[in-house]
Motif scaffolding. Sequence first.
Motif, PDB file in Angstrom:
ATOM      1  N   ASP A 100       0.822  -1.216   0.000  1.00  0.00           N
ATOM      2  CA  ASP A 100       0.000   0.000   0.000  1.00  0.00           C
ATOM      3  C   ASP A 100       0.856   1.265   0.000  1.00  0.00           C
ATOM      4  OD1 ASP A 100       1.012  -0.143   2.534  1.00  0.00           O
ATOM      5  OD2 ASP A 100      -0.896   0.173   3.571  1.00  0.00           O
ATOM      6  N   TYR A 101       2.027   1.199  -0.645  1.00  0.00           N
ATOM      7  CA  TYR A 101       2.881   2.381  -0.751  1.00  0.00           C
ATOM      8  C   TYR A 101       2.221   3.425  -1.650  1.00  0.00           C
ATOM      9  CZ  TYR A 101       4.246  -0.095  -5.045  1.00  0.00           C
ATOM     10  OH  TYR A 101       4.234  -0.752  -6.250  1.00  0.00           O
ATOM     11  N   GLN A 102       2.759   4.631  -1.639  1.00  0.00           N
ATOM     12  CA  GLN A 102       2.213   5.718  -2.446  1.00  0.00           C
ATOM     13  C   GLN A 102       3.072   5.919  -3.696  1.00  0.00           C
ATOM     14  OE1 GLN A 102       0.662   9.251  -0.219  1.00  0.00           O
ATOM     15  NE2 GLN A 102       1.743   8.330   1.501  1.00  0.00           N
ATOM     16  N   PRO A 103       2.441   6.222  -4.828  1.00  0.00           N
ATOM     17  CA  PRO A 103       3.216   6.453  -6.052  1.00  0.00           C
ATOM     18  C   PRO A 103       4.167   7.628  -5.881  1.00  0.00           C
ATOM     19  CG  PRO A 103       0.923   7.142  -6.328  1.00  0.00           C
ATOM     20  CD  PRO A 103       0.991   6.384  -5.045  1.00  0.00           C
ATOM     21  N   GLY A 104       5.442   7.382  -6.147  1.00  0.00           N
ATOM     22  CA  GLY A 104       6.478   8.394  -5.958  1.00  0.00           C
ATOM     23  C   GLY A 104       7.436   8.049  -4.838  1.00  0.00           C
ATOM     24  N   GLN A 105       7.081   7.069  -3.987  1.00  0.00           N
ATOM     25  CA  GLN A 105       7.955   6.704  -2.882  1.00  0.00           C
ATOM     26  C   GLN A 105       9.121   5.833  -3.359  1.00  0.00           C
ATOM     27  OE1 GLN A 105       5.060   5.128   0.098  1.00  0.00           O
ATOM     28  NE2 GLN A 105       5.710   6.882   1.331  1.00  0.00           N
ATOM     29  N   SER A 131      13.689   4.694  -6.480  1.00  0.00           N
ATOM     30  CA  SER A 131      12.256   4.935  -6.588  1.00  0.00           C
ATOM     31  C   SER A 131      11.542   3.687  -7.083  1.00  0.00           C
ATOM     32  CB  SER A 131      11.973   6.080  -7.577  1.00  0.00           C
ATOM     33  OG  SER A 131      12.446   7.297  -7.078  1.00  0.00           O
ATOM     34  N   LEU A 132      10.377   3.447  -6.524  1.00  0.00           N
ATOM     35  CA  LEU A 132       9.500   2.424  -7.060  1.00  0.00           C
ATOM     36  C   LEU A 132       8.918   2.934  -8.369  1.00  0.00           C
ATOM     37  CD1 LEU A 132       7.881   1.605  -3.666  1.00  0.00           C
ATOM     38  CD2 LEU A 132       8.844  -0.166  -5.155  1.00  0.00           C
ATOM     39  N   THR A 133       9.002   2.142  -9.413  1.00  0.00           N
ATOM     40  CA  THR A 133       8.400   2.539 -10.686  1.00  0.00           C
ATOM     41  C   THR A 133       7.098   1.790 -10.932  1.00  0.00           C
ATOM     42  OG1 THR A 133       9.916   0.977 -11.766  1.00  0.00           O
ATOM     43  CG2 THR A 133      10.504   3.297 -11.821  1.00  0.00           C
ATOM     44  N   SER A 134       6.795   0.845 -10.070  1.00  0.00           N
ATOM     45  CA  SER A 134       5.522   0.132 -10.173  1.00  0.00           C
ATOM     46  C   SER A 134       4.419   0.954  -9.515  1.00  0.00           C
ATOM     47  CB  SER A 134       5.626  -1.237  -9.507  1.00  0.00           C
ATOM     48  OG  SER A 134       6.189  -1.119  -8.202  1.00  0.00           O
ATOM     49  N   SER A 135       3.177   0.590  -9.816  1.00  0.00           N
ATOM     50  CA  SER A 135       2.018   1.240  -9.229  1.00  0.00           C
ATOM     51  C   SER A 135       1.501   0.378  -8.093  1.00  0.00           C
ATOM     52  CB  SER A 135       0.919   1.410 -10.287  1.00  0.00           C
ATOM     53  OG  SER A 135      -0.274   1.910  -9.701  1.00  0.00           O
ATOM     54  N   PRO A 136       1.171   0.982  -6.936  1.00  0.00           N
ATOM     55  CA  PRO A 136       0.642   0.188  -5.819  1.00  0.00           C
ATOM     56  C   PRO A 136      -0.727  -0.400  -6.166  1.00  0.00           C
ATOM     57  CG  PRO A 136       0.482   2.545  -5.347  1.00  0.00           C
ATOM     58  CD  PRO A 136       1.279   2.416  -6.604  1.00  0.00           C
ATOM     59  N   VAL A 137      -0.801  -1.707  -6.156  1.00  0.00           N
ATOM     60  CA  VAL A 137      -2.033  -2.403  -6.517  1.00  0.00           C
ATOM     61  C   VAL A 137      -2.342  -3.441  -5.450  1.00  0.00           C
ATOM     62  CG1 VAL A 137      -3.196  -3.838  -8.233  1.00  0.00           C
ATOM     63  CG2 VAL A 137      -1.554  -2.100  -8.976  1.00  0.00           C
ATOM     64  N   THR A 138      -3.558  -3.430  -4.938  1.00  0.00           N
ATOM     65  CA  THR A 138      -3.966  -4.418  -3.951  1.00  0.00           C
ATOM     66  C   THR A 138      -3.870  -5.815  -4.554  1.00  0.00           C
ATOM     67  OG1 THR A 138      -5.492  -2.827  -2.946  1.00  0.00           O
ATOM     68  CG2 THR A 138      -5.825  -5.157  -2.420  1.00  0.00           C
ATOM     69  N   GLY A 139      -3.230  -6.707  -3.830  1.00  0.00           N
ATOM     70  CA  GLY A 139      -3.084  -8.069  -4.323  1.00  0.00           C
ATOM     71  C   GLY A 139      -1.890  -8.280  -5.230  1.00  0.00           C
ATOM     72  N   ALA A 140      -1.061  -7.243  -5.397  1.00  0.00           N
ATOM     73  CA  ALA A 140       0.113  -7.377  -6.254  1.00  0.00           C
ATOM     74  C   ALA A 140       1.111  -8.357  -5.648  1.00  0.00           C
ATOM     75  CB  ALA A 140       0.767  -6.023  -6.459  1.00  0.00           C
ATOM     76  N   ARG A 141       1.905  -8.977  -6.489  1.00  0.00           N
ATOM     77  CA  ARG A 141       2.916  -9.926  -6.034  1.00  0.00           C
ATOM     78  C   ARG A 141       4.336  -9.415  -6.245  1.00  0.00           C
ATOM     79  NH1 ARG A 141       0.045 -12.800  -2.616  1.00  0.00           N
ATOM     80  NH2 ARG A 141      -1.737 -13.871  -3.582  1.00  0.00           N
ATOM     81  N   THR A 142       4.483  -8.386  -7.082  1.00  0.00           N
ATOM     82  CA  THR A 142       5.817  -7.887  -7.408  1.00  0.00           C
ATOM     83  C   THR A 142       5.861  -6.367  -7.328  1.00  0.00           C
ATOM     84  OG1 THR A 142       5.371  -7.751  -9.786  1.00  0.00           O
ATOM     85  CG2 THR A 142       6.286  -9.838  -8.942  1.00  0.00           C
TER      86      THR A 142
END
Length: 378
Positions: A89-94, A112-123
């Motif tokens: 549940d991180y925020q985009p930009g963290q 920086s995380l380049t992925s988008s926080p998505v519930t149920g994500a595995r990666t």
Amino acid sequence: MAKNYIKISANVADTVRPTIAGAKENPGWHAVRNIVGRITTPLLPDDYLKLANPLWSARELRGRVLEVRRETVDSATLVIKPGWGFSFDYQPGQYIGIGVLIDGRWRWRSYSLTSSPVTGARTITITVKAMPEGFLSTHLVGGLAPGTVVRLAAPQGNFVMPDPAPASVLFLTAGSGITPVMSMLRTLVRREQITDIVHLHSAPTESDVMFGGELAALQEAHPGYRLQLRRTRTEGRLDLHRLGDEVPDWQDRQAWACGPEAMLNDAEKVWAAAGVPGNLHLERFAVSRAAPHGAGGTVTFERSGKEIEVDGATPLMDAGEKVGIRMPFGCRMGICQSCVVGLVDGHVRDLRTGVEHDPGTRIQTCVSAASGDCVLDV
């Protein structure tokens, strides 16, 4: 005064590893772990968990690198599967911290995380640009094998995109400064909030643009997203004092800027001169340090009973790690304040400013060095 710059990405910085990851979310398991811990000492349950699965750890966050995907000739995206205790549940930009074991030593940096926080994500994904002065970044881009188990630090950072997004947005990025904004863009697409976004991005050439194909497709699919690419090798750098020529209504937009320090310094001046500094959000990837000087000395770690002789340019955190002391740490760039400890005796010098600290004060070990013999409360 001469300055040295140390790259951190999306930079900027690592976070404190949790003592017991997942304890609050799994109180029953945590209670069982404590009981088993009493009967398996000196081996902790965590030691047995690691034998079953390297990602099962209650003492630290871990992840397995699934893929290293090349973005440009000197950058790559790492696809990582986090282990137990990581929160999606991180925020985009963290950003997150990542530790890699190289030649028997854990080396940490933040990206920086380049992925988008998505519930149920595995990666999750981070995208790293290999820097000439960056030993770890070069290793991550060109030498890290899929399957490698890494240590992770929990997401943090205030350079984030709110939900809902502002009605009009300006992204100002250059080079690898696009990485936190990429997480924002992917999140805005998922939330269907691409309304009115102007994105000014600079790179030496078009082939140096990270995510170039994805950005082009985004512009094609969403009329509300307008990308303006500047190829600095032939067009020169963007003059922010003439920003109105590129974006006439820039003063009315909420702006997120990330890139070289000189660009960010100019942005601060331009927004302040226009009387709208509150509209500008910055992410700095580098922290300046004063030119190294000073005598160094013997650093004594009072609680551990260990000491080491160091020069005047070695951070106290590095000195502690050389003698096997697990120092508290976070960003390792003097930003997050996680590494603060007490200075019992002697003097230490801030590597960024040159300011010396006296006994009885609390100092940041990641950006402080010995200025003569000193004693730390560690």
